[in-house]
Design a protein around this motif. Structure first.
Motif, PDB file in Angstrom:
ATOM      1  N   MET A   1      17.390  43.289  36.466  1.00  0.00           N
ATOM      2  CA  MET A   1      18.718  43.723  36.035  1.00  0.00           C
ATOM      3  C   MET A   1      18.764  43.299  34.471  1.00  0.00           C
ATOM      4  O   MET A   1      19.133  44.060  33.581  1.00  0.00           O
ATOM      5  CB  MET A   1      19.900  43.148  36.640  1.00  0.00           C
ATOM      6  N   GLU A   2      18.248  42.038  34.311  1.00  0.00           N
ATOM      7  CA  GLU A   2      18.484  41.260  32.806  1.00  0.00           C
ATOM      8  C   GLU A   2      17.235  42.138  31.663  1.00  0.00           C
ATOM      9  O   GLU A   2      17.724  42.259  30.872  1.00  0.00           O
ATOM     10  CB  GLU A   2      17.878  39.859  32.883  1.00  0.00           C
TER      11      GLU A   2
ATOM     12  N   LYS B   1      18.643  45.619  31.195  1.00  0.00           N
ATOM     13  CA  LYS B   1      19.725  45.585  30.147  1.00  0.00           C
ATOM     14  C   LYS B   1      19.051  45.142  28.751  1.00  0.00           C
ATOM     15  O   LYS B   1      19.430  45.682  27.613  1.00  0.00           O
ATOM     16  CB  LYS B   1      20.531  44.565  30.343  1.00  0.00           C
ATOM     17  N   ARG B   2      17.927  44.427  28.801  1.00  0.00           N
ATOM     18  CA  ARG B   2      17.260  43.868  27.392  1.00  0.00           C
ATOM     19  C   ARG B   2      16.868  45.050  26.816  1.00  0.00           C
ATOM     20  O   ARG B   2      16.907  45.449  25.514  1.00  0.00           O
ATOM     21  CB  ARG B   2      16.407  42.880  27.540  1.00  0.00           C
TER      22      ARG B   2
ATOM     23  N   ASN C   1      17.246  48.463  27.482  1.00  0.00           N
ATOM     24  CA  ASN C   1      18.132  49.552  27.470  1.00  0.00           C
ATOM     25  C   ASN C   1      17.572  50.557  28.505  1.00  0.00           C
ATOM     26  O   ASN C   1      17.191  51.674  27.903  1.00  0.00           O
ATOM     27  CB  ASN C   1      18.474  49.936  26.139  1.00  0.00           C
TER      28      ASN C   1
ATOM     29  N   THR D   1      16.209  51.641  32.664  1.00  0.00           N
ATOM     30  CA  THR D   1      16.834  51.678  34.032  1.00  0.00           C
ATOM     31  C   THR D   1      16.183  50.602  35.082  1.00  0.00           C
ATOM     32  O   THR D   1      15.046  50.253  34.537  1.00  0.00           O
ATOM     33  CB  THR D   1      16.516  53.051  34.945  1.00  0.00           C
ATOM     34  N   ARG D   2      16.766  50.354  35.876  1.00  0.00           N
ATOM     35  CA  ARG D   2      16.516  49.195  36.618  1.00  0.00           C
ATOM     36  C   ARG D   2      15.162  49.660  37.626  1.00  0.00           C
ATOM     37  O   ARG D   2      14.316  49.191  38.020  1.00  0.00           O
ATOM     38  CB  ARG D   2      17.446  48.720  37.827  1.00  0.00           C
TER      39      ARG D   2
END
Length: 215
Positions: free
Chosen positions: A111-112, A115-116, A118, A120-121
């Motif tokens: 997840m991190e 996000k970093r 930008n 998809t998981r």
């Protein structure tokens, strides 16, 4: 038809219901060019979906079933793109040979990183999977982006899966991702079009593990 007639539920055992279902599938499926082993997988896909069109749309690499059976018997790991696959698969038949079913989509580091970057998981979880184990079975039923990322990594030589079960469902990129998978010279099980999903992927994976038990 008289709808006032009292409904009487079937009083047969689950195994009998499954047998009856498979007999109905056999009688209705029609002509096909699947091998005997391929049809075992198609049969379970139709059983899980009640969708004969989906069954007829299935595609198999020539080495797919042999590769999947060997992977399970050799205790190779299984990567699944979503938790639903982990919940539905018959894990005992995989674990008895030393393998396990792994899902990374909700891991904190995934997840991190998503996000970093930008992104998809699903993409990041595939990248994590190829770092966790060499080879293995990749079972993707939900996220076309996961399948497209795996395809990219295969083309670049970073991923060498024993078998790819690529059956994502959806409108955006799902048909295209399966078309790209079918072009690769790696063992795969996929289908043509938008249909698919986690339950279909589970059905295919369970069918492979059953063949690993019997053959």
């Amino acid at each position: 038809m008289d709808f006032r007639t009292e409904f009487k539920p079937l009083t047969v055992q689950p195994q009998e219901i499954e047998g009856l279902s498979f007999n109905m599938i056999d009688s209705e499926f029609g002509e096909h060019a699947f091998t005997e082993q391929q049809y075992k997988i198609v049969q379970r896909v139709v059983h899980a979906s009640a969708d004969f069109e989906l069954g007829h749309s299935m595609l198999f690499h020539d080495d797919a079933i042999k590769a999947g059976i060997n992977a399970i018997r050799n205790g190779e790991q299984v990567y699944a793109d979503v938790q639903m696959i982990l919940s539905g698969v018959s894990k005992g038949r995989i674990e008895k040979h030393g393998g396990s079913v792994n899902v990374y989509i909700s891991d904190q580091d995934v997840m991190e990183e998503a996000k970093r970057l930008n992104t998809t998981r699903a993409i990041i979880s595939v990248r994590k999977a190829i770092k966790q184990f060499d080879g293995g079975i990749f079972a993707i039923g939900n996220a076309p982006t996961a399948l497209l990322e795996l395809i990219r990594l295969i083309k670049e030589g970073e991923a060498k899966p024993s078998l790819v079960i690529g059956l994502p469902v959806g409108f955006v990129s799902a048909p295209e991702s399966k078309e790209e998978l079918a072009k690769l010279d790696v063992p795969f099980i996929t289908n043509i079009g938008r249909k698919g999903g986690s339950t279909i992927t589970v059905a295919a994976l369970n069918a492979i593990s059953l063949l690993a038990e019997k053959d």
